[in-house]
Design a protein around this motif. Structure first.
Motif, PDB file in Angstrom:
ATOM      1  N   GLY A   1       0.798  -1.218   0.000  1.00 12.10           N
ATOM      2  CA  GLY A   1       0.000   0.000   0.000  1.00 12.10           C
ATOM      3  C   GLY A   1       0.831   1.268   0.000  1.00 12.10           C
ATOM      4  O   GLY A   1       0.295   2.362  -0.122  1.00 12.10           O
ATOM      5  N   LYS A   2       2.149   1.123   0.129  1.00 14.68           N
ATOM      6  CA  LYS A   2       3.052   2.278   0.108  1.00 14.68           C
ATOM      7  C   LYS A   2       4.080   2.124  -1.004  1.00 14.68           C
ATOM      8  O   LYS A   2       4.452   1.007  -1.357  1.00 14.68           O
ATOM      9  CB  LYS A   2       3.805   2.411   1.443  1.00 14.68           C
ATOM     10  CG  LYS A   2       2.956   2.828   2.605  1.00 14.68           C
ATOM     11  CD  LYS A   2       3.829   3.093   3.814  1.00 14.68           C
ATOM     12  CE  LYS A   2       3.017   3.705   4.938  1.00 14.68           C
ATOM     13  NZ  LYS A   2       3.880   4.152   6.033  1.00 14.68           N
TER      14      LYS A   2
ATOM     15  N   LYS B   1       8.558  13.877  -0.396  1.00  9.88           N
ATOM     16  CA  LYS B   1       7.398  13.510   0.428  1.00  9.88           C
ATOM     17  C   LYS B   1       6.565  14.756   0.743  1.00  9.88           C
ATOM     18  O   LYS B   1       5.334  14.716   0.677  1.00  9.88           O
ATOM     19  CB  LYS B   1       7.847  12.827   1.713  1.00  9.88           C
ATOM     20  CG  LYS B   1       8.284  11.376   1.526  1.00  9.88           C
ATOM     21  CD  LYS B   1       8.881  10.770   2.774  1.00  9.88           C
ATOM     22  CE  LYS B   1       8.023  10.777   3.984  1.00  9.88           C
ATOM     23  NZ  LYS B   1       6.844   9.893   3.956  1.00  9.88           N
TER      24      LYS B   1
ATOM     25  N   ASP C   1      -0.291  12.611   0.228  1.00 16.61           N
ATOM     26  CA  ASP C   1       0.213  11.347  -0.329  1.00 16.61           C
ATOM     27  C   ASP C   1       1.633  11.027   0.131  1.00 16.61           C
ATOM     28  O   ASP C   1       2.090   9.897  -0.027  1.00 16.61           O
ATOM     29  CB  ASP C   1       0.155  11.364  -1.862  1.00 16.61           C
ATOM     30  CG  ASP C   1      -1.248  11.110  -2.381  1.00 16.61           C
ATOM     31  OD1 ASP C   1      -2.103  10.619  -1.609  1.00 16.61           O
ATOM     32  OD2 ASP C   1      -1.498  11.411  -3.565  1.00 16.61           O
TER      33      ASP C   1
ATOM     34  N   LYS D   1       2.194   7.999   2.116  1.00 20.08           N
ATOM     35  CA  LYS D   1       2.158   6.702   1.435  1.00 20.08           C
ATOM     36  C   LYS D   1       3.521   6.321   0.861  1.00 20.08           C
ATOM     37  O   LYS D   1       3.632   5.407   0.063  1.00 20.08           O
ATOM     38  CB  LYS D   1       1.133   6.739   0.296  1.00 20.08           C
ATOM     39  CG  LYS D   1      -0.284   6.983   0.757  1.00 20.08           C
ATOM     40  CD  LYS D   1      -1.198   7.071  -0.441  1.00 20.08           C
ATOM     41  CE  LYS D   1      -2.598   7.477  -0.035  1.00 20.08           C
ATOM     42  NZ  LYS D   1      -3.437   7.749  -1.210  1.00 20.08           N
TER      43      LYS D   1
ATOM     44  N   GLN E   1       7.432   5.198   1.879  1.00 25.30           N
ATOM     45  CA  GLN E   1       8.259   4.673   2.959  1.00 25.30           C
ATOM     46  C   GLN E   1       9.737   4.695   2.571  1.00 25.30           C
ATOM     47  O   GLN E   1      10.188   3.884   1.775  1.00 25.30           O
ATOM     48  CB  GLN E   1       7.849   3.233   3.297  1.00 25.30           C
ATOM     49  CG  GLN E   1       8.684   2.607   4.399  1.00 25.30           C
ATOM     50  CD  GLN E   1       8.612   3.399   5.685  1.00 25.30           C
ATOM     51  OE1 GLN E   1       7.551   3.498   6.279  1.00 25.30           O
ATOM     52  NE2 GLN E   1       9.719   3.990   6.113  1.00 25.30           N
TER      53      GLN E   1
ATOM     54  N   PRO F   1       3.187   0.241  -4.641  1.00 21.27           N
ATOM     55  CA  PRO F   1       2.422  -0.209  -3.474  1.00 21.27           C
ATOM     56  C   PRO F   1       2.129  -1.709  -3.424  1.00 21.27           C
ATOM     57  O   PRO F   1       1.721  -2.219  -2.389  1.00 21.27           O
ATOM     58  CB  PRO F   1       1.114   0.600  -3.578  1.00 21.27           C
ATOM     59  CG  PRO F   1       1.521   1.860  -4.279  1.00 21.27           C
ATOM     60  CD  PRO F   1       2.526   1.391  -5.298  1.00 21.27           C
TER      61      PRO F   1
ATOM     62  N   LEU G   1       2.153   5.833  -7.193  1.00 23.31           N
ATOM     63  CA  LEU G   1       1.032   5.685  -6.250  1.00 23.31           C
ATOM     64  C   LEU G   1      -0.296   5.537  -6.973  1.00 23.31           C
ATOM     65  O   LEU G   1      -1.242   4.983  -6.412  1.00 23.31           O
ATOM     66  CB  LEU G   1       0.994   6.881  -5.292  1.00 23.31           C
ATOM     67  CG  LEU G   1       2.121   6.917  -4.261  1.00 23.31           C
ATOM     68  CD1 LEU G   1       2.148   8.266  -3.541  1.00 23.31           C
ATOM     69  CD2 LEU G   1       2.006   5.768  -3.256  1.00 23.31           C
TER      70      LEU G   1
END
Length: 195
Positions: free
Chosen positions: A58-59, A85, A91, A94, A96, A168, A193
């Motif tokens: 999801g990231k 970021k 966003d 999301k 990492q 993700p 994303l």
């Protein structure tokens, strides 16, 4: 004449779309989707928990290899990731960032945690044994070697300075060259994303 060429081009695009051949995203970084290297890592974080790409579903995950005493490439890259970021707004949560230490001899867990904390509270640092580090670096095709300093403990490391971006779903997608810039990275992450 120009209108007819445009219509021909539009028609060809429609046919391609109908065949399921969607155009690839226009990434600024190098698209390495489907590469047979850098597929994962399994290394302990600063608390001793073993981490891998799969746990960040999801990231978008950005992996960078470096070390805390790096004079230029490492802090520059981590600052660019932090800025990218921010440019993403909400966003950005999301994304990492993961730093893998190339210098486990000097990069203690405490030092790594404090170092990455300077760039953002969600940055993670991983530190393996020298053997684990060598194996992961080899799998990612990352070059590194000690460059002697004036005293035995004052060495630096010559190392590759690119980042790897996973989507993700945990798939390797991009190779980001050193110095690409925060805006270019943010633009690519936005596309990643949306995938």
């Amino acid at each position: 004449m120009l209108r007819r060429d445009f219509l021909s081009l539009a028609g060809a695009s429609a046919l391609l779309a109908a065949c399921g051949d969607e155009p690839k995203p226009a990434f600024k970084a190098v698209d390495i989707t489907g590469a047979d290297y850098a597929r994962d890592f399994k290394l302990p974080d600063t608390a001793g928990k073993v981490r891998s790409v799969g746990e960040f579903q999801g990231k978008a995950v950005i992996v960078f290899f470096g070390y805390t005493q790096c004079p230029d490439a490492c802090p520059t890259t981590l600052a660019e990731i932090a800025e990218a970021k921010k440019l993403l707004g909400a966003d950005g949560a999301k994304v990492q960032p993961v730093l893998i230490s190339l210098d486990p001899e000097r990069d203690t867990p405490e030092l790594l945690k404090a170092y990455v904390g300077n760039f953002g509270p969600d940055f993670i640092a991983l530190r393996g044994t020298p053997e684990q580090t060598a194996a992961v670096a080899k799998d990612f095709k990352v070059f590194y070697r000690k460059a002697p300093g004036s005293t035995p403990g004052s060495y630096t490391l010559d190392h590759s300075a690119a980042s790897y971006v996973y989507d993700p779903k945990g798939r390797l997608r991009l190779y980001v060259r050193y110095g690409a810039g925060a805006q270019a990275l943010a633009d690519d992450l936005k596309l990643i994303l949306q995938a």
